[in-house]
Every structure is written in C-alpha cells, then in structure tokens.
Motif scaffolding. Sequence first.
Motif, mmCIF file in Angstrom:
data_model
loop_
_atom_site.group_PDB
_atom_site.id
_atom_site.type_symbol
_atom_site.label_atom_id
_atom_site.label_comp_id
_atom_site.label_asym_id
_atom_site.label_seq_id
_atom_site.Cartn_x
_atom_site.Cartn_y
_atom_site.Cartn_z
ATOM 1 N N SER A 66 -7.788 -1.423 -2.440
ATOM 2 C CA SER A 66 -8.404 -1.360 -1.103
ATOM 3 C C SER A 66 -9.862 -1.805 -1.160
ATOM 4 O O SER A 66 -10.458 -1.875 -2.210
ATOM 5 N N ASP A 98 4.661 3.608 -9.882
ATOM 6 C CA ASP A 98 3.742 3.118 -10.899
ATOM 7 C C ASP A 98 4.244 1.783 -11.446
ATOM 8 O O ASP A 98 5.300 1.713 -12.056
ATOM 9 N N SER A 155 2.549 1.520 -3.465
ATOM 10 C CA SER A 155 1.673 1.725 -4.627
ATOM 11 C C SER A 155 1.233 3.175 -4.769
ATOM 12 O O SER A 155 0.923 3.613 -5.858
ATOM 13 N N CYS A 156 1.249 3.961 -3.680
ATOM 14 C CA CYS A 156 0.889 5.381 -3.817
ATOM 15 C C CYS A 156 2.031 6.172 -4.437
ATOM 16 O O CYS A 156 1.857 7.306 -4.822
ATOM 17 N N ARG A 157 3.228 5.603 -4.457
ATOM 18 C CA ARG A 157 4.396 6.392 -4.869
ATOM 19 C C ARG A 157 5.116 5.831 -6.077
ATOM 20 O O ARG A 157 6.096 6.388 -6.534
ATOM 21 N N ARG A 215 0.847 -1.200 0.000
ATOM 22 C CA ARG A 215 0.000 0.000 0.000
ATOM 23 C C ARG A 215 0.885 1.254 0.000
ATOM 24 O O ARG A 215 0.664 2.190 -0.757
ATOM 25 N N TYR A 269 -1.976 -2.752 -5.074
ATOM 26 C CA TYR A 269 -2.803 -2.895 -3.883
ATOM 27 C C TYR A 269 -4.184 -2.343 -4.201
ATOM 28 O O TYR A 269 -4.314 -1.248 -4.725
#
Length: 248
Positions: A248, A239, A235-237, A232, A246
């Motif tokens: 949600s 690509d 995956s926000c930072r 998690r 991830y």
Amino acid sequence: MFEARTVSRSFGKNRVLDRLSLKLEEHSFNALIGPSGSGKSVLLKILGGVDQPETGEVVSTSGDLGPNDRSLMFQEGALFDSLSVFDNVAFPLVRGNVPCASLPSKTLEDVHEKVESILRHVGLTKAAYKMPGQLSGGMRRRVSLARALVNRPRCVFLDDPTCGLDPVASSVIMDLICDLHAEYKPTMVLVSHDLRRLLPVAERIIALFEGEIVFSGPLADLVSSAPEEVRRFVSCRFDFGGKPLYVS
Ligand SMILES: Nc1ncnc2c1ncn2[C@@H]1O[C@H](COP(=O)(O)OP(=O)(O)OP(=O)(O)O)[C@@H](O)[C@H]1O
Ligand SMILES: [Mg+2]
C-alpha cells in the motif's frame, strides 16, 4: 459446461447480484472468494437451485439439470435436528420420505449402501444413529457434507464448510472435500474464508466483490493480474512465501 447467464437477485432495494454471468468447466474445482456480504451465499443458492434469480438462468450445456444433478451444502449446515445422522444423509435419496425404515426393502438396501459408504468416507459410521444435537460442530459439518455428496451429483456447491471450526477440524473437512473431488470429479464451487487451505487446491479462483465477478482464473494469474482490490483482500489472508502481493 455449467453456466449462470445474466443472473440478478435483489432483496427489496438491495441489488445483490446484477446481471452476473459465470461459466464453470465440467469436473472443475472452483474457489469462490470475496468479502463478507459480497453475495457468495446468494449466488451459491441460485447455482444450487434452491433460489431462483429474478432475471437470467442457470443452465448446463451438457444435458438437462435434473433434481439430483446438483446439491448445496448451506453455510449453516442446516441439518434436520429431529432426524438421525443416517436419515439426514439419506434425505436426498428418499426425497424426504423419512424415517427410511418405512421404505420398500429393495430401495432401503440401496439407500443403506449409499449412506453407509459416504458415512465411512467422512468417518461417521459410529455416529449414524446419533441425533445432530449430540454431535460436535466438526461432526455436524461432516454430516452436511455427506448429505450434499450422497447422490454423487454432477455439480456440488459448498458454502463455507469450515466456518467456525478449529484448525484441526477445518483441515479434516478440507482434506475430505479434496479427496471426494479427486475421487469422482463433480463440478464444484467451494466458498471459504480459509484462503490458506483453499487457494492452493482450487483450479480456478472466482472473486466476487459487491455482487460482481471481478476476477476469475488460476492462482498464478491472480498473483500477476487480478485487480488491486482482490490482491489486497487475498494478501491479508494468504502467505505468498514472503513475497508481498500488494504494497500500500
Ligand atoms: N434472505 C435475505 N433477505 C434479505 N437480504 C438478504 C438475504 N440473503 C442475503 N441478503 C443480503 O444479500 C447480501 C449478500 O449476502 P450473502 O449472504 O450472499 O453474503 P456472503 O458473501 O455470503 O457473506 P459471508 O462471507 O458473510 O457469508 C447481504 O447484503 C445480505 O444482507
Ligand atoms: Mg455467505
């Protein structure tokens, strides 16, 4: 092998590292990632020998660790503002015996050769006699990097060397780090929040969450088998070519 064995470090009641163990392969390029406050800088200072753990030890299984065997580039850069770029970079070579001009001529020659060579590498030849206050943020980082590497230490720990830099300056620093690692292969740990640049080049990714290593392995394993909190976070930072790492 370079190892931290059951290392603990607290500040008052705040137990930042709790019996943490870590093995680093000789010559490896490791990325240390984790949320802000997870203990990355605390760990790097202990690995770099500028802070002592309360319990545990840091050892090298391939020979004793001398003072010139490891170096740390601090998160803030930590240049000496009253010393020129040249003297800042020469500092580890002369053990604080600056200004260098007062050294015996043979030592001075050797110092000049090493400092000039690393300054050429980081593109700062023309800035050698400037003071840190006259430099841009990116240039200051390159001075710190040069200082960490001038001795060619066996182990190098770099704490967020691109923090606060624009994408171009940041890219220059990351390219330099990759080139320098490829050139003489120190055992290296690099902390960065710029996961786009960091993850593809690291041989091993170490994830530190709340003072514990929750994952350690190559990127392919991170994708397939890292704990959910790590996937998690990443995956926000980063690509993964459009593939969700991830959901949600
Ligand atoms: N000298 C200190 N005195 C007291 N607490 C400290 C000290 N150094 C670090 N800490 C605490 O240790 C914890 C971990 O800090 P650390 O600087 O290692 O985080 P980090 O993972 O490097 O974060 P960032 O990504 O923001 O740089 C934090 O709770 C911090 O407040
Ligand atoms: Mg930090």
